[in-house]
Design an enzyme around this catalytic site. Structure first.
Site, PDB file in Angstrom:
ATOM      1  N   ASP A 211     -55.046  -3.014  92.576  1.00 46.55           N
ATOM      2  CA  ASP A 211     -54.975  -4.228  91.765  1.00 46.55           C
ATOM      3  C   ASP A 211     -55.595  -5.374  92.561  1.00 46.55           C
ATOM      4  O   ASP A 211     -55.218  -5.615  93.725  1.00 46.55           O
ATOM      5  CB  ASP A 211     -53.524  -4.562  91.413  1.00 46.55           C
ATOM      6  CG  ASP A 211     -53.415  -5.749  90.471  1.00 46.55           C
ATOM      7  OD1 ASP A 211     -53.526  -5.553  89.252  1.00 46.55           O
ATOM      8  OD2 ASP A 211     -53.231  -6.873  90.973  1.00 46.55           O
ATOM      9  N   ASN A 219     -59.961 -16.502  87.677  1.00 42.79           N
ATOM     10  CA  ASN A 219     -60.511 -16.901  86.374  1.00 42.79           C
ATOM     11  C   ASN A 219     -60.207 -18.362  86.070  1.00 42.79           C
ATOM     12  O   ASN A 219     -61.066 -19.101  85.573  1.00 42.79           O
ATOM     13  CB  ASN A 219     -59.924 -16.014  85.272  1.00 42.79           C
ATOM     14  CG  ASN A 219     -60.596 -14.650  85.193  1.00 42.79           C
ATOM     15  OD1 ASN A 219     -61.752 -14.506  85.590  1.00 42.79           O
ATOM     16  ND2 ASN A 219     -59.876 -13.663  84.703  1.00 42.79           N
ATOM     17  N   HIS A 224     -64.292 -17.516  84.005  1.00 43.65           N
ATOM     18  CA  HIS A 224     -64.318 -16.087  83.698  1.00 43.65           C
ATOM     19  C   HIS A 224     -65.594 -15.413  84.187  1.00 43.65           C
ATOM     20  O   HIS A 224     -65.588 -14.219  84.499  1.00 43.65           O
ATOM     21  CB  HIS A 224     -64.158 -15.880  82.194  1.00 43.65           C
ATOM     22  CG  HIS A 224     -62.767 -16.170  81.704  1.00 43.65           C
ATOM     23  ND1 HIS A 224     -61.739 -15.267  81.812  1.00 43.65           N
ATOM     24  CD2 HIS A 224     -62.232 -17.275  81.127  1.00 43.65           C
ATOM     25  CE1 HIS A 224     -60.627 -15.776  81.316  1.00 43.65           C
ATOM     26  NE2 HIS A 224     -60.895 -17.010  80.891  1.00 43.65           N
ATOM     27  N   ASP A 228     -65.639 -12.024  86.321  1.00 44.88           N
ATOM     28  CA  ASP A 228     -66.449 -10.845  86.004  1.00 44.88           C
ATOM     29  C   ASP A 228     -67.311 -10.438  87.185  1.00 44.88           C
ATOM     30  O   ASP A 228     -67.490  -9.247  87.468  1.00 44.88           O
ATOM     31  CB  ASP A 228     -67.326 -11.126  84.786  1.00 44.88           C
ATOM     32  CG  ASP A 228     -66.528 -11.177  83.489  1.00 44.88           C
ATOM     33  OD1 ASP A 228     -65.354 -10.766  83.505  1.00 44.88           O
ATOM     34  OD2 ASP A 228     -67.098 -11.617  82.470  1.00 44.88           O
ATOM     35  N   GLU A 254     -57.952  -5.798  85.779  1.00 45.68           N
ATOM     36  CA  GLU A 254     -58.355  -5.813  87.188  1.00 45.68           C
ATOM     37  C   GLU A 254     -57.756  -4.641  87.960  1.00 45.68           C
ATOM     38  O   GLU A 254     -57.815  -4.620  89.194  1.00 45.68           O
ATOM     39  CB  GLU A 254     -57.944  -7.137  87.845  1.00 45.68           C
ATOM     40  CG  GLU A 254     -56.455  -7.352  88.007  1.00 45.68           C
ATOM     41  CD  GLU A 254     -55.804  -7.960  86.770  1.00 45.68           C
ATOM     42  OE1 GLU A 254     -54.689  -8.491  86.912  1.00 45.68           O
ATOM     43  OE2 GLU A 254     -56.401  -7.904  85.678  1.00 45.68           O
TER      44      GLU A 254
END
Length: 349
Positions: A211, A219, A224, A228, A254
């Site tokens: 994780d 984010n 965002h 990404d 994630e």
């Protein structure tokens, strides 16, 4: 529409057995058809019965006795070769009436075009030419010399046109399967292939559930697009650390799942350290938390995955940026030192 459906089935490399059973049934049907029609026209049934039964039995042996999913695709040519031999035997038994069935060998070439690469249909010529000559044995020599070249050209054209279309479709389906099976952002395997991957997990394999720490804050702080980019770079770094038989899947959001193929505890530790060194290159800087479990004999993969998930939750509750779990005879948990943002390891003896 039927031909298009057959073409799609033939183009799918995972559906080899349906094409074999289709060819087997077609061969049996053709041989039985020749036998029944011959009896209908007054030919004695006695010599035809063992021929038809023998051909059907041989087709069944071919179908059930060969592991079609593992043999090379060219081995499928044994199906039309067997029933071409059955046609030849029927031709010898029924005499002049066999000329009515001289068009049936073209079905063997159609089958070859549906199942083989281009020009593989030529491998059938040593069988199909004698079979055809047997079917037209009562025809005059002049007619044979005239029609044999025509038959050869027709067989090859049919087979190659079908093979050209089928192989183009096969390449396109492979490309589409690759695109569907890969996550477009991380280029890891997508969640779609998870059942297949878990089905292949064996005792001794190690599951690592990863994780990315504080991904929501990345984010919120950087946008965002930055999030990404972090996942994209993380996926690229992860692929660098995998062995040739290891698999990495974007498990969700994630979270990433890695299946390490029967590694030693030292190999798991090395994987964790290598990945933590790699992720130091990602900007904004990130760390990750991992839960690890080794699949033990008698345990289901789902149970091992649940253990990895539970360990991941424990590591996150303990402060993140660490890895822990059972990779050897005992559980060991190591947090990452505070001075280094990504240095947690899992160890085992």
């Amino acid at each position: 529409m039927l031909f298009l459906r057959l073409n799609r089935i033939a183009a799918d490399h995972r559906r080899r057995r349906p094409m074999v059973v289709l060819g087997t049934l077609a061969g049996i049907a053709a041989i039985v058809f020749v036998g029944v029609l011959s009896v209908w026209n007054g030919v004695a049934a006695l010599p035809l019965l063992p021929i038809c039964l023998g051909a059907c039995l041989l087709q069944a042996i071919v179908y059930f006795g060969i592991p079609w999913q593992r043999v090379p695709r060219v081995a499928i040519l044994v199906v039309p070769a067997v029933w071409l031999g059955g046609l030849a035997a029927c031709g010898l038994a029924i005499g002049p009436l066999a000329t009515n069935f001289a068009g049936l060998p073209i079905l063997a070439f159609l089958f070859a075009g549906l199942t083989q690469a281009r020009w593989r249909s030529l491998w059938l010529l040593p069988v199909s030419v004698p079979a055809w000559l047997t079917l037209v044995t009562e025809t005059g020599a002049t007619i044979v010399r005239l029609w044999l070249p025509v038959a050869l050209i027709l067989w090859i054209v049919i087979a190659e046109a079908t093979a050209y279309q089928t192989n183009n479709l096969r390449r396109e389906m492979r490309r589409l399967h690759r695109e569907v099976d890969l996550d477009p952002l991380t280029r890891l395997a997508s969640r779609r292939v998870l059942p297949e991957v878990l089905r292949d997990v064996a005792d001794g394999d190690v599951l690592v559930l990863i994780d990315v720490d504080h991904f929501k804050s990345i984010n919120d702080t950087h946008g965002h697009a930055a999030g990404d980019q972090v996942l994209k770079e993380f996926g690229r770094m992860l692929l660098r650390c995998l062995g040739p038989h290891d698999v990495a899947i974007r498990y969700g959001g994630e979270e990433l799942l890695v299946v390490l193929a029967h590694p030693t505890p030292q190999a798991v530790t090395s994987f964790d350290r290598s990945l933590r060194r790699e992720v130091l290159e990602i900007r904004p800087r990130v760390s990750f938390t991992a839960g690890v479990s080794r699949v033990v004999p008698g345990e289901s993969v789902d149970d091992a995955l649940a253990r990895a998930d539970a360990t991941l939750y424990e590591m996150k509750s303990a402060g993140r940026n660490r890895a822990g779990g059972d990779i050897g005879p005992r559980d060991v948990t190591h947090p990452a030192p505070d001075s280094r943002p990504a240095a947690g390891v899992v160890d085992g003896v």
